[in-house]
Design an enzyme around this catalytic site. Structure first.
Site, short mmCIF file in Angstrom:
data_model
loop_
_atom_site.label_atom_id
_atom_site.label_comp_id
_atom_site.label_asym_id
_atom_site.label_seq_id
_atom_site.Cartn_x
_atom_site.Cartn_y
_atom_site.Cartn_z
N ASP A 105 0.87 -1.17 0.00
CA ASP A 105 0.00 0.00 0.00
C ASP A 105 0.92 1.23 0.00
OD1 ASP A 105 -2.15 1.68 0.01
OD2 ASP A 105 -3.17 0.74 1.71
C1 BGC Z 1 -5.02 3.16 0.41
C2 BGC Z 1 -5.37 2.13 -0.64
C3 BGC Z 1 -5.33 2.77 -2.00
C4 BGC Z 1 -3.97 3.38 -2.22
C5 BGC Z 1 -3.81 4.04 -3.57
C6 BGC Z 1 -3.74 3.89 0.08
O1 BGC Z 1 -3.47 4.91 0.95
O2 BGC Z 1 -4.90 2.52 1.66
O3 BGC Z 1 -6.63 1.58 -0.37
O4 BGC Z 1 -5.64 1.83 -2.98
O5 BGC Z 1 -3.75 4.36 -1.23
O6 BGC Z 1 -4.51 5.21 -3.61
#
Ligand code: BGC
Length: 752
Positions: free
Chosen positions: A304
């Site tokens: 993530d």
């Molecule tokens: C979130 C994810 C997301 C990613 C890309 C992260 O901060 O936890 O769910 O897909 O960002 O935007």
């Protein structure tokens, strides 16, 4: 030579597998490509950068308000030439033409340096939310309450279909976390507190995203997230530590991810947090032993946002970013969502050159990434297209999103059949009655929109929808007046009913959703109490991404509609339910807690309410609406529960049926929920567990037979802490509607 010897074994493994995914199988094209790549090129494939690394500086200066992208092609050239970046992500709601320009520019500049196309990932989690005028569906919290997996499928399929032509070949969904911590700022992204609902909705969404019949010639990859245990932070705050015993992790949190793998999900995103003291991004046990070796996941794993750096800066398990990179790769990460520097490329190369990470470890990840790129046909269909943009937000897609909104709201109270309203004079107010953002929540057109100006002009608020529905088309006379708090009492005297729309009046995503009190805004509670004091009946409409607590008024108000975050077409759905044009059919997919001091899920353990140390009856009511609860304007009666009461051995299946009759004079949809209780277990068992659900329309006066085949191995077993599946003989109880029956499993597996 080594490779050649491996071929027959791996080929055999590929043939024997049930899963469509076999990245370990020998693919000559991928192997040839891999063999031709430099180390830098391989590491580039493992790197994902945010779109902000590519845009012109003038856009970055005011990124909060970006509505059109202009790329800085020299930045892009430099990143692609020097670092061979293999993936970019995200954006904001810009026009489809602008997206085509962005992805076409990225792919064509990439072609100067590489034969491997870029995979572009985007957070289209409830419709094409980073697309101007993309169709916005309800958030998952609502979809779960619809108890209709076809809606999860259609919403995901439509999203992929609206966005695949634009070069968005990877959608960061579905969220497969269990809806556990109610105050968590991402609660609305979860489908349910129940593993079966999450699994079935999640699988439907994966099939919808990866189903290429609509997107053809493109294909889109889904991303199951966030593996594992993200949704139960102990403090309720985003990315704060979770403590989940291994047995509970396996019994409740793991099944949706297992189901996703069985359904062929191509990628997986990891939980940013820690479980039991180990950040998941650094957990060899969870990423390699469990996800790869035990569950057999063969797609690729992406971190993530910022999460390698977080091993140093947030968790403090690594001395610096280079050590963090080492830990994450050794744990099993394939791609880093870095997302705004090229440090990952530099450190990973150093680690390989120093001999701390082997090149064959790098090859494993790159092989998986190339394999996914191949699976989605990226090598053949590189460029986006703009000759089918009329497919976006088509009447058909709007109809689907409206249906999803209608079926996903839950009527949780309706004293004296106050609803539906017909000729009454309505006084309408509350913090969300005239707001667009509060119907959609986070991840809608922006990360978290800071006002209604980001939403389509044509979108209705609850006020607009009420004024449209409750106005006589011939006389133009409206039944609705808008509440002015300075004149509430005198306005109420002129009204027959007061409708208060409240809950959460702004959008939030991730950390922005952090709160330290789940109670409804006290000013709104006071407003409701003032309305109640007028003596007029009060209807409460709750638009919110998590259950805000209302103990002071819950028993006093006459009707409550949980509207959740129903999306762009939510206001019409609310007005249609209140006016009776639509018959509500949602049921709670999570328990709506009554008080802050005892928040538990429906599948809690027996000892929450011990019979030898009983608590008062009032305290036993832990939810204003428990899981599975929901009213309709129809009345359904359950009868004729037919089943054997003895299962002789584990392999035997039990045929069960029940008749549901609509004894009212209006057609309605009923979600039939089948529960099982294991009355004695060697590991304490939930008081009951959902084992099947099905929703069907039943005409007025008609009956329908619902059938369910209970499979002991699937429905009565549970894992121990090491993942060994136990199926224990003994007494069980089946429950459907208000009917129940005990039955016996005579032999456990192993025949004791
Ligand atoms: C979130 C994810 C997301 C990613 C890309 C992260 O901060 O936890 O769910 O897909 O960002 O935007």
């Amino acid at each position: 030579m080594r490779l050649l010897l491996l071929i027959p074994v791996l080929f055999l493994a590929a043939c024997q597998a049930d899963s469509p995914l076999r990245t370990d199988s020998f693919d000559p094209e991928i192997e040839a490509l891999l063999a031709s790549m430099t180390l830098e090129e391989k590491i580039g494939q493992m790197t994902q950068l945010n779109i902000t690394t590519l845009v012109q500086d003038s856009i970055l200066e005011d990124y909060g308000n970006v509505s059109h992208y202009v790329l800085d092609t020299s930045k892009l050239e430099q990143l692609l030439e020097a670092f061979h970046i293999g993936s970019f992500l995200n954006g904001r709601a810009v026009s489809p033409e602008n997206w085509v320009y962005v992805t076409e520019t990225i792919q064509s500049i990439n072609q100067k340096f590489s034969d491997i196309p870029i995979i572009y990932g985007i957070d289209h989690v409830h419709g094409a939310s980073y697309l101007k005028n993309g169709t916005i569906f309800p958030h998952n919290i609502n979809i779960g309450c619809s108890f209709d997996t076809s809606l999860a499928f259609q919403a995901a399929r439509t999203t992929a279909y609206e966005t695949a032509d634009l070069g968005h070949n990877w959608l960061f969904g579905p969220v497969l976390g269990l809806g556990k911590a109610k105050s968590w700022g991402r609660y609305y992204e979860t489908y349910s507190e129940d593993p079966l609902v999450v699994s079935r909705m999640g699988v439907a969404a994966i099939r919808g995203i990866q189903d290429s019949t609509a997107t053809s010639p493109y294909k889109t990859a889904a991303c199951a997230k966030h593996y594992l245990g993200y949704s139960d932070p102990k403090s309720g705050w985003d990315r704060s530590p979770a403590e989940i015993p291994d047995q509970a992790l396996r019994e409740f949190f793991l099944p949706p991810f297992k189901a996703a793998i069985e359904a062929g999900v191509l990628t997986m995103m990891i939980n940013s947090g820690e479980i039991n003291g180990i950040p998941v991004h650094a957990s060899y046990d969870l990423l390699t032993k469990m996800l790869r070796e035990e569950l057999g996941f063969e797609g690729f794993i992406v971190t993530d946002w910022l999460d390698i750096i977080a091993l140093d800066e947030m968790h403090g398990v690594a001395e610096n970013e280079k050590e963090a990179t080492y830990q994450a790769i050794q744990a099993g990460i394939d791609m880093s969502m870095v997302p705004v520097t090229t440090n990952f490329c530099v450190y990973l190369k150093e680690l390989v050159e120093e001999g701390r990470i082997s090149e064959s470890r790098i090859d494993e990840s790159v092989r998986r990434i190339l394999w996914v790129k191949k699976q989605i046909g990226l090598f053949e269909q590189v460029m986006p297209r703009k000759d089918r943009l009329d497919r976006i937000n088509s009447p058909e897609n709007i109809k689907l999103a409206s249906q999803a909104a209608e079926e996903s709201m839950v009527l949780i109270r309706n004293e004296n059949q106050l609803l539906p309203l017909s000729g009454q004079r309505i006084l309408l107010g509350g913090s969300t009655h005239d707001s667009k953002v509060s119907l959609c929540g986070g991840w809608t057109y922006r990360f978290a929109a800071d006002g209604d100006h980001w939403f389509p002009e044509k979108m209705l608020t609850i006020r607009d929808a009420f004024e449209a529905v409750f106005t006589d088309p011939t006389s133009g006379e409206s039944q609705v007046s808008i509440l002015n708090e300075n004149h509430l009492e005198s306005q109420a005297a002129q009204a027959d009913v007061i409708v208060i729309a409240t809950g959460e009046d702004h959008a939030y995503a991730e950390t922005q959703g952090t709160i330290d009190d789940l109670a409804l805004d006290p000013a709104q509670t006071q407003l409701i109490q003032r309305c109640l004091a007028t003596g007029k009946p009060v209807v409460l409409i709750l638009t919110e991404g998590r259950p805000r607590l209302i103990p002071e008024v819950e028993q006093e108000v006459d009707a409550i509609l949980f509207a959740g975050l129903p999306g762009v077409y939510g206001a019409e759905a609310i007005a249609d339910i209140v006016s009776g044009k639509v018959n509500p059919s949602g049921k709670m997919a999570f328990s709506y807690p009554k008080r802050s001091g005892h928040i538990i899920a429906y599948n809690h353990k027996k000892a929450e309410y011990s019979s030898i140390r009983p608590v008062s009856e009032a305290l036993q009511r832990y939810a204003i609406a428990p899981f599975g609860y929901g009213l309709s304007y129809s009345v359904f009666e359950y009868s004729d529960l037919k089943m054997d009461t003895l299962i002789r051995e584990a392999g035997e299946k039990l045929e069960i049926s029940v008749v549901v009759t609509n004894v009212s004079d209006r057609p309605g949809k009923e979600a039939v929920l089948w529960f099982v209780s294991d009355l004695v277990g060697s590991i304490t068992r939930p008081v009951k567990e959902l084992v099947h659900f099905e929703k069907q329309e039943i005409q007025a006066g008609a009956s329908r037979t619902f059938r369910f085949e209970l499979d002991p191995k699937r429905d009565l077993s549970f894992p121990d802490k090491d993942g060994k599946q136990l199926l224990e003989a003994g007494r069980f109880r089946l429950e459907v509607g208000n009917l129940h029956r005990e039955f016996i499993l005579e032999k456990s597996v192993g025949g004791q």
